[in-house]
Design a protein around this motif. Structure first.
Motif, PDB file in Angstrom:
ATOM      1  N   ARG A 148      -7.215   5.642  -2.090  1.00 49.89           N
ATOM      2  CA  ARG A 148      -7.321   6.702  -0.819  1.00 49.89           C
ATOM      3  C   ARG A 148      -6.739   6.226   0.420  1.00 49.89           C
ATOM      4  NH1 ARG A 148     -13.629   8.514  -2.253  1.00 49.89           N
ATOM      5  NH2 ARG A 148     -13.091   9.796  -4.100  1.00 49.89           N
ATOM      6  N   VAL A 149      -6.902   5.044   0.361  1.00 48.34           N
ATOM      7  CA  VAL A 149      -6.279   4.266   1.868  1.00 48.34           C
ATOM      8  C   VAL A 149      -4.835   4.313   1.811  1.00 48.34           C
ATOM      9  CG1 VAL A 149      -5.874   2.186   3.034  1.00 48.34           C
ATOM     10  CG2 VAL A 149      -7.971   2.689   2.085  1.00 48.34           C
ATOM     11  N   SER A 150      -4.199   4.504   0.564  1.00 48.55           N
ATOM     12  CA  SER A 150      -2.952   4.566   0.404  1.00 48.55           C
ATOM     13  C   SER A 150      -2.260   5.936   0.650  1.00 48.55           C
ATOM     14  CB  SER A 150      -2.333   4.060  -0.920  1.00 48.55           C
ATOM     15  OG  SER A 150      -1.055   4.250  -1.123  1.00 48.55           O
ATOM     16  N   SER A 151      -3.218   6.726   0.008  1.00 51.55           N
ATOM     17  CA  SER A 151      -2.836   8.323   0.172  1.00 51.55           C
ATOM     18  C   SER A 151      -2.893   8.715   1.706  1.00 51.55           C
ATOM     19  CB  SER A 151      -3.833   9.245  -0.592  1.00 51.55           C
ATOM     20  OG  SER A 151      -3.644  10.597  -0.318  1.00 51.55           O
ATOM     21  N   MET A 152      -4.158   8.092   2.394  1.00 48.90           N
ATOM     22  CA  MET A 152      -4.213   8.568   3.883  1.00 48.90           C
ATOM     23  C   MET A 152      -3.100   8.028   4.733  1.00 48.90           C
ATOM     24  SD  MET A 152      -7.373   7.662   6.441  1.00 48.90           S
ATOM     25  CE  MET A 152      -7.040   5.938   6.305  1.00 48.90           C
TER      26      MET A 152
ATOM     27  N   ILE B 261       0.766  -1.203   0.116  1.00 47.14           N
ATOM     28  CA  ILE B 261       0.070  -0.036  -0.083  1.00 47.14           C
ATOM     29  C   ILE B 261       0.770   1.370   0.071  1.00 47.14           C
ATOM     30  CG2 ILE B 261      -1.631   1.343   1.362  1.00 47.14           C
ATOM     31  CD1 ILE B 261      -2.912  -1.180   2.253  1.00 47.14           C
ATOM     32  N   VAL B 262       1.989   1.427   0.895  1.00 54.61           N
ATOM     33  CA  VAL B 262       2.809   2.613   0.821  1.00 54.61           C
ATOM     34  C   VAL B 262       4.026   2.559  -0.393  1.00 54.61           C
ATOM     35  CG1 VAL B 262       4.159   3.699   2.578  1.00 54.61           C
ATOM     36  CG2 VAL B 262       2.273   2.592   3.571  1.00 54.61           C
ATOM     37  N   GLY B 263       4.388   1.272  -0.572  1.00 53.84           N
ATOM     38  CA  GLY B 263       5.559   1.162  -1.280  1.00 53.84           C
ATOM     39  C   GLY B 263       5.271   1.205  -2.860  1.00 53.84           C
ATOM     40  N   ILE B 264       4.098   0.303  -3.319  1.00 52.33           N
ATOM     41  CA  ILE B 264       3.933   0.341  -4.543  1.00 52.33           C
ATOM     42  C   ILE B 264       2.920   0.972  -5.133  1.00 52.33           C
ATOM     43  CG2 ILE B 264       3.088  -1.649  -6.222  1.00 52.33           C
ATOM     44  CD1 ILE B 264       4.769  -3.408  -4.401  1.00 52.33           C
ATOM     45  N   VAL B 265       1.614   0.989  -4.533  1.00 47.60           N
ATOM     46  CA  VAL B 265       0.472   1.568  -4.854  1.00 47.60           C
ATOM     47  C   VAL B 265       0.637   3.077  -5.253  1.00 47.60           C
ATOM     48  CG1 VAL B 265      -1.829   2.321  -4.171  1.00 47.60           C
ATOM     49  CG2 VAL B 265      -1.186  -0.001  -3.679  1.00 47.60           C
ATOM     50  N   PRO B 266       1.340   3.771  -4.591  1.00 50.67           N
ATOM     51  CA  PRO B 266       1.675   5.300  -4.857  1.00 50.67           C
ATOM     52  C   PRO B 266       2.296   5.416  -6.133  1.00 50.67           C
ATOM     53  CG  PRO B 266       2.259   5.061  -2.756  1.00 50.67           C
ATOM     54  CD  PRO B 266       1.974   3.793  -3.227  1.00 50.67           C
ATOM     55  N   THR B 267       3.299   4.447  -6.691  1.00 49.70           N
ATOM     56  CA  THR B 267       3.853   4.537  -8.088  1.00 49.70           C
ATOM     57  C   THR B 267       2.884   4.358  -9.193  1.00 49.70           C
ATOM     58  OG1 THR B 267       5.806   3.638  -6.926  1.00 49.70           O
ATOM     59  CG2 THR B 267       5.615   3.393  -9.217  1.00 49.70           C
TER      60      THR B 267
ATOM     61  N   ALA C 116       0.614   9.270   8.180  1.00 57.41           N
ATOM     62  CA  ALA C 116       1.395   8.402   8.842  1.00 57.41           C
ATOM     63  C   ALA C 116       1.699   8.646  10.302  1.00 57.41           C
ATOM     64  CB  ALA C 116       2.687   7.899   8.226  1.00 57.41           C
ATOM     65  N   VAL C 117       2.438   9.852  10.545  1.00 50.94           N
ATOM     66  CA  VAL C 117       2.725  10.260  11.961  1.00 50.94           C
ATOM     67  C   VAL C 117       1.348  10.412  12.886  1.00 50.94           C
ATOM     68  CG1 VAL C 117       3.595  12.183  13.360  1.00 50.94           C
ATOM     69  CG2 VAL C 117       4.722  11.512  11.286  1.00 50.94           C
TER      70      VAL C 117
END
Length: 408
Positions: A218-222, A191-197, A227-228
């Protein structure tokens, strides 16, 4: 004559302290026990002329010692005492050659205390983090009955049984926990490393995305952009929850939920019943009175306030003259099978044997649940995580298929 200070507990659980002048500690202990008190500690208060003030101020209290180490210690000490080795000498040897540094330090201090006139259970009472209420009560009963070697062997068997059950539970939970955490790690990486690409690629082509892809993006963007905040929220929620369950009302609600929740509630109740009954059986077999045995159980069950309060009620009713089975039944916490079998044990005069049989019944239930859980949870986790990863992969490939059609 020397003067002694003592600390005792009566049949209602109240603790008293006092002082008395007599010619020996054993005579004072016998006098207190004849009055129905549970002797917790007797200390000589007469200080010698050359005893440095505050000599005991640097004593180190023992810490936690693994159960299997304590079981081995009880077995070794029982063997040495049965073989005629004096108690102080036996404890000194075991402390000197102990593989556990904490236990070695504790045993060295215990040998010094016993050589100074304390009994074995009084020396153990100086190290409450090492020896539980069950240990001290059983050892005291063994000392009073003159069967300390037999009592220590019972303690070894009891501790091994408890540790064996704990080990089975940990083994059953460890592999699914590792599998679950690893799978969650892989899912987060997707979700964090592949989907944004791929999200950037889809944006460049200005595609109309399927609903599944929109949700995953949307889940990946959120997660990526906040994250913090999400981590702080998660940590804050855990801290708030821990604070709440430390309050009296929160602890009661949480402990009630644990033993009533679907599926796992019955499992936890069986664990508690097995531990309670096996401890009670061991105490009664060793000569501990029923009131003192229930008091020890009550002090040992600080992990669940519902059962602890039920045991308080049982002790109060037994002290008032009610039968053990009726007292357990009145709480409404313990199952009917348990109370009915206790009643049969009271009527036949074989209560410790019946309680031991009950403990084995609940232990078998725990083992059956563990076996079934281990057989079912692995495929469930694998299928569940596979479905989640499949959803993420599908959300990426659906727009890619659309791109390939446009290219064609």
């Amino acid at each position: 004559m020397p003067k002694y200070t003592y600390k005792v507990r009566d049949e209602h659980g109240k603790t008293f302290t006092g002082s008395y002048t007599t010619d020996s500690k054993d005579r004072l202990r016998a006098a207190l026990q004849n009055k129905g008190y549970l002797v917790l500690e007797i200390t000589e208060t007469t200080v010698g002329l050359f005893t440095p003030r505050g000599a005991n101020a640097t004593r180190r209290k023992g810490g936690k010692v693994p159960g299997h180490v304590l079981a081995f210690f009880a077995e070794q000490l029982s063997t040495l005492i049965a073989g005629g080795v004096p108690l102080v000498r036996a404890i000194s040897l075991l402390g000197q050659y102990s593989s556990n540094p904490t236990l070695g330090m504790v045993l060295t201090q215990m040998a010094h205390d016993i050589s100074g006139g304390q009994s074995l259970h009084e020396a153990m009472a100086q190290h409450p983090k090492t020896f539980s209420h069950v240990w001290m009560s059983l050892v005291q009963a063994g000392e009073v009955g003159g069967q300390i070697a037999e009592t220590l062997m019972q303690l070894s068997i009891y501790t091994k049984t408890q540790e064996g059950m704990k080990s089975k539970i940990i083994t059953a939970v460890t592999y699914p926990a590792i599998l679950f955490l690893s799978s969650i790690g892989v899912l987060i990486y997707f979700i964090v490393g592949i989907v944004p690409t791929f999200a950037q690629i889809f944006e460049d082509f200005n595609l109309t995305l399927p609903m599944l892809t929109v949700v995953v993006l949307r889940v990946s963007s959120m997660i990526t952009n906040h994250a913090v905040l999400l981590i702080l929220t998660f940590v804050g929620a855990i801290a708030a929850f821990r604070f709440y369950i430390r309050t009296p009302n929160g602890k009661k609600r949480w402990h009630s939920f644990l033993i009533t929740m679907p599926l796992f509630g019955n499992f936890l109740r069986n664990i508690y019943y097995d531990r309670m009954l096996s401890t009670l059986s061991t105490l009664l077999r060793s000569g501990v009175t029923i009131l003192n045995a229930i008091l020890v159980l009550e002090e040992s069950f600080d992990g669940n306030i519902i059962i602890q309060n039920a045991l308080k009620q049982v002790r109060a009713e037994v002290a008032a003259g009610k039968s053990i089975s009726d007292s357990f039944a009145d709480t409404g916490v313990f199952p009917g099978l348990m109370t009915e079998m206790m009643k049969m044990g009271e009527e036949s005069g074989k209560l410790p044997n019946i309680i031991s049989t009950l403990a084995k019944f609940y232990a078998d239930n725990v083992e059956q649940f563990i076996a079934r859980f281990s057989a079912v949870i692995d495929p469930i986790l694998i299928i569940g995580v596979g479905i989640m990863i499949g959803i993420v992969v599908a959300s990426i490939f659906l727009p890619i298929f659309k791109l390939s059609q446009i290219g064609s």
